[in-house]
Design a protein around this motif. Structure first.
Motif, PDB file in Angstrom:
ATOM      1  N   GLY A   1     -10.479  -2.886 -17.502  1.00 28.83           N
ATOM      2  CA  GLY A   1     -11.213  -4.021 -16.945  1.00 28.83           C
ATOM      3  C   GLY A   1     -11.868  -4.855 -18.042  1.00 28.83           C
ATOM      4  O   GLY A   1     -11.854  -4.508 -19.222  1.00 28.83           O
ATOM      5  N   ILE A   2     -12.422  -5.945 -17.622  1.00 24.03           N
ATOM      6  CA  ILE A   2     -13.117  -6.850 -18.531  1.00 24.03           C
ATOM      7  C   ILE A   2     -14.410  -7.309 -17.875  1.00 24.03           C
ATOM      8  O   ILE A   2     -14.453  -7.532 -16.655  1.00 24.03           O
ATOM      9  CB  ILE A   2     -12.226  -8.054 -18.908  1.00 24.03           C
ATOM     10  CG1 ILE A   2     -12.874  -8.861 -20.024  1.00 24.03           C
ATOM     11  CG2 ILE A   2     -11.914  -8.914 -17.688  1.00 24.03           C
ATOM     12  CD1 ILE A   2     -11.932  -9.900 -20.616  1.00 24.03           C
TER      13      ILE A   2
ATOM     14  N   LEU B   1     -14.361  -5.320 -23.080  1.00 18.48           N
ATOM     15  CA  LEU B   1     -13.195  -4.636 -22.535  1.00 18.48           C
ATOM     16  C   LEU B   1     -13.594  -3.219 -22.136  1.00 18.48           C
ATOM     17  O   LEU B   1     -14.239  -2.513 -22.907  1.00 18.48           O
ATOM     18  CB  LEU B   1     -12.078  -4.594 -23.574  1.00 18.48           C
ATOM     19  CG  LEU B   1     -10.800  -3.863 -23.155  1.00 18.48           C
ATOM     20  CD1 LEU B   1     -10.119  -4.586 -22.004  1.00 18.48           C
ATOM     21  CD2 LEU B   1      -9.847  -3.736 -24.341  1.00 18.48           C
ATOM     22  N   SER B   2     -13.178  -2.816 -20.917  1.00 16.91           N
ATOM     23  CA  SER B   2     -13.521  -1.482 -20.418  1.00 16.91           C
ATOM     24  C   SER B   2     -12.232  -0.730 -20.103  1.00 16.91           C
ATOM     25  O   SER B   2     -11.371  -1.239 -19.373  1.00 16.91           O
ATOM     26  CB  SER B   2     -14.381  -1.607 -19.151  1.00 16.91           C
ATOM     27  OG  SER B   2     -14.619  -0.335 -18.591  1.00 16.91           O
ATOM     28  N   VAL B   3     -12.080   0.468 -20.673  1.00 12.45           N
ATOM     29  CA  VAL B   3     -10.915   1.319 -20.442  1.00 12.45           C
ATOM     30  C   VAL B   3     -11.413   2.708 -20.081  1.00 12.45           C
ATOM     31  O   VAL B   3     -12.310   3.247 -20.749  1.00 12.45           O
ATOM     32  CB  VAL B   3     -10.009   1.395 -21.688  1.00 12.45           C
ATOM     33  CG1 VAL B   3      -8.826   2.318 -21.442  1.00 12.45           C
ATOM     34  CG2 VAL B   3      -9.526   0.001 -22.083  1.00 12.45           C
ATOM     35  N   GLY B   4     -10.831   3.308 -18.989  1.00 10.16           N
ATOM     36  CA  GLY B   4     -11.309   4.635 -18.607  1.00 10.16           C
ATOM     37  C   GLY B   4     -10.414   5.293 -17.588  1.00 10.16           C
ATOM     38  O   GLY B   4      -9.412   4.719 -17.133  1.00 10.16           O
TER      39      GLY B   4
ATOM     40  N   GLU C   1     -17.587  -8.527 -13.597  1.00 11.33           N
ATOM     41  CA  GLU C   1     -16.685  -7.466 -14.076  1.00 11.33           C
ATOM     42  C   GLU C   1     -15.458  -7.400 -13.172  1.00 11.33           C
ATOM     43  O   GLU C   1     -15.566  -7.354 -11.944  1.00 11.33           O
ATOM     44  CB  GLU C   1     -17.395  -6.113 -14.074  1.00 11.33           C
ATOM     45  CG  GLU C   1     -16.540  -4.995 -14.640  1.00 11.33           C
ATOM     46  CD  GLU C   1     -17.287  -3.677 -14.716  1.00 11.33           C
ATOM     47  OE1 GLU C   1     -16.667  -2.663 -15.077  1.00 11.33           O
ATOM     48  OE2 GLU C   1     -18.498  -3.671 -14.402  1.00 11.33           O
ATOM     49  N   LEU C   2     -14.313  -7.417 -13.802  1.00 19.99           N
ATOM     50  CA  LEU C   2     -13.038  -7.325 -13.085  1.00 19.99           C
ATOM     51  C   LEU C   2     -12.229  -6.204 -13.718  1.00 19.99           C
ATOM     52  O   LEU C   2     -12.057  -6.170 -14.937  1.00 19.99           O
ATOM     53  CB  LEU C   2     -12.271  -8.644 -13.189  1.00 19.99           C
ATOM     54  CG  LEU C   2     -10.873  -8.655 -12.553  1.00 19.99           C
ATOM     55  CD1 LEU C   2     -10.961  -8.476 -11.034  1.00 19.99           C
ATOM     56  CD2 LEU C   2     -10.145  -9.970 -12.889  1.00 19.99           C
ATOM     57  N   SER C   3     -11.708  -5.270 -12.854  1.00 18.09           N
ATOM     58  CA  SER C   3     -10.953  -4.131 -13.387  1.00 18.09           C
ATOM     59  C   SER C   3      -9.715  -3.868 -12.527  1.00 18.09           C
ATOM     60  O   SER C   3      -9.674  -4.204 -11.335  1.00 18.09           O
ATOM     61  CB  SER C   3     -11.823  -2.877 -13.437  1.00 18.09           C
ATOM     62  OG  SER C   3     -12.248  -2.509 -12.133  1.00 18.09           O
TER      63      SER C   3
END
Length: 411
Positions: free
Chosen positions: A95-96, A67-70, A268-270
Motif C-alpha cells: 500500500g501507499i 510505501l507499506s509492505v506486509g 492510505e490505499l493498499s
C-alpha cells in the motif's frame, strides 16, 4: 643605436607603468575592498544563505508518500506456522500512504522558511560591514601611527642637532656642561619616543595587514567619509536590521502555529493478495483528534505570540541603543572638531610663534640653546597632541560612516 639597446629601452618603458602602479600607496577604498574579498566570515555567511534558500524551496511541498509492505494474518502456531499459503485469511499486502497538508499551511511553512532564509541572507552584509569597519579603524590607526612616527623622528633629529650644537658651544666656552647633559638626556628620551612609536606603528600595520593582506608601509591619507543622519544610521544599523528579520520570522512562526490547530489528514490505499480467495483493496483516512487544544495547540500559539512580543521589544531596544550610539559618536565628532580648532589656534600657533621668536633671539645671543630647544620641543609635542585628536576624530567618523549597512548591503 644598437639593437640590444633598443630592446632594453623598450623593456624598461613597458615595465615602468607596472612598477609605478605597484609603488602607488594603498588607499582606504582599496583596503576596504580587499577586506571584504578576504573575509572568511562573509564567505561563511554567503554559504549559509545559499543553504537556507535551498531549504525554503522545499518547505512548501507536500510530504513524501510512504510505501507499506506486509503480510496480514500469518499463522503463528501449529503445523502450518509461518506458512503464507496454508491459511485463507493470510494476505500479502502492499500500500501507499500520503499525509495531506492543506495549501494554506504549506504556504505558511514556505513563508516561514523564506523569512528564515532572509534572516540568514542578512549575515553576509553584516559580516562585510564589520570587516569594512574594522579595516577602516585599522587603516586610520596605521596611517596616524606613521604620521606620529614622522613627528617623533623630527623630535629625535632636533635633539641630536641641539646636542651637537651644545657640544660646540661647550668647546667654545659659550655653553655649559649642565646644558649639554640636559640635551643628551633629551636625545635619549626622543630616541625612546621614536622606538615606542615604531612599535605602535608596527602593531597597527600588522592589524591592517590581517584584514587586507597587503603591506601597510605606504598608505594614502584617509579622507573624510560622508556621514549619515540619525534616522538613516538607526534604520541601517546591523542590530536593528537583525531584530527586524527576527520579527519577520516570529510572525511567520505564529501564523503557522495558528494553522497547526487544524491537524493534517493521512490517506492510505493498499492492495491485498490472498490464496484461493479474491484479492482485496483497502482505503483508509486517518484523522488526528485534537482533544486537548487548550493544553497543546493553544499553548504553542501562546508561546509563539510571546516570542513575537520578545522580538518586538528587542527591536525597540536595539533602535534606542543605535540612536544613543549615533548621538554619542556625533557628540564626539563635534567636540573633537572644536578641540582641534582650539588646539590649532590657542596652543599650536602661539608655540610656533614662540619657536620663531626664540630662534631669532638665540641667533642674536639673547637666548640660550636650551630655551630654543625647549620651545621647539613644545611645538612638536603640541603637533603630536593635535595628531592624536585628529586620529580620534577620524575613528569617530569611520564608526558613523561604516557601522550602518547602506541599502541593506555593504558598499
Amino acid at each position: 643605436m644598437p639593437v640590444h639597446s633598443l630592446r632594453a629601452a623598450a623593456l624598461a618603458a613597458a615595465l615602468l607603468p607596472a612598477a609605478w602602479v605597484g609603488a602607488a600607496p594603498l588607499s582606504l577604498d582599496e583596503a576596504l575592498a580587499l577586506a571584504v574579498q578576504r573575509s572568511q566570515l562573509t564567505r561563511s555567511a554567503r554559504a549559509g544563505a545559499q543553504g537556507a534558500a535551498e531549504m525554503a524551496r522545499a518547505a512548501g511541498q507536500q510530504p513524501d508518500p510512504m510505501l507499506s509492505v506486509g503480510i496480514d494474518n500469518l499463522p503463528a502456531t501449529g503445523p502450518e506456522r509461518l506458512s503464507t499459503t496454508a491459511e485463507g485469511m493470510t494476505m500479502k499486502r502492499i500500500g501507499i500512504a500520503q499525509e495531506w497538508v492543506a495549501a494554506d499551511k504549506r504556504a505558511a511553512r514556505e513563508a516561514l522558511a523564506q523569512a528564515a532564509a532572509s534572516r540568514e541572507a542578512l549575515m553576509e552584509p553584516l559580516a562585510a560591514a564589520e570587516a569594512r569597519l574594522q579595516t577602516a579603524l585599522a587603516y586610520i590607526d596605521a596611517w596616524y601611527a606613521g604620521a606620529a612616527l614622522a613627528l617623533t623622528g623630527q623630535g629625535e633629529k632636533l635633539a641630536r642637532e641641539a646636542l651637537e650644537a651644545g657640544k660646540g658651544r661647550l668647546a667654545s666656552v659659550a655653553g655649559s656642561s649642565a646644558e649639554v647633559l640636559g640635551l643628551a638626556s633629551a636625545l635619549g628620551r626622543a630616541e625612546d619616543d621614536s622606538a615606542e612609536q615604531r612599535q605602535q606603528r608596527s602593531a597597527a600595520a600588522a592589524n591592517l595587514q590581517r584584514w587586507t593582506g597587503r603591506s601597510a608601509d605606504d598608505l594614502a591619507e584617509p579622507g573624510e567619509p560622508a556621514l549619515p543622519g540619525s534616522d538613516a544610521f538607526v534604520a541601517a544599523h546591523p542590530a536593528v536590521l537583525a531584530r527586524r528579520r527576527d520579527i519577520a520570522v516570529a510572525r511567520e512562526e505564529l501564523e503557522l502555529a495558528r494553522l497547526n490547530r487544524r491537524p493534517n489528514w493521512t490517506w492510505e490505499l493498499s492492495y491485498g493478495q490472498r490464496q484461493r480467495m479474491p484479492d482485496l483493496v483497502s482505503l483508509a483516512v486517518n484523522i488526528p483528534l485534537p482533544v486537548a487544544l487548550a493544553a497543546r495547540q493553544d499553548r504553542e500559539t501562546a508561546a509563539r505570540l510571546a516570542q513575537l512580543d520578545k522580538a518586538e521589544a528587542e527591536l525597540a531596544e536595539a533602535e534606542r541603543a543605535a540612536a544613543g550610539e549615533y548621538a554619542a559618536l556625533s557628540s564626539d565628532v563635534q567636540r573633537l572638531e572644536e578641540r582641534i580648532a582650539r588646539v590649532r589656534a590657542a596652543v599650536l600657533l602661539p608655540l610656533q610663534q614662540r619657536s620663531e621668536t626664540t630662534l631669532a633671539a638665540y641667533r642674536g645671543n639673547q637666548a640660550s640653546l636650551a630655551m630654543w630647544f625647549e620651545a621647539r620641543q613644545a611645538e612638536l609635542e603640541a603637533q603630536r597632541r593635535l595628531l592624536a585628536l585628529q586620529r580620534d576624530l577620524a575613528r569617530a567618523r569611520a564608526q558613523l560612516a561604516f557601522k550602518p549597512i547602506v541599502n541593506g548591503a555593504s558598499q
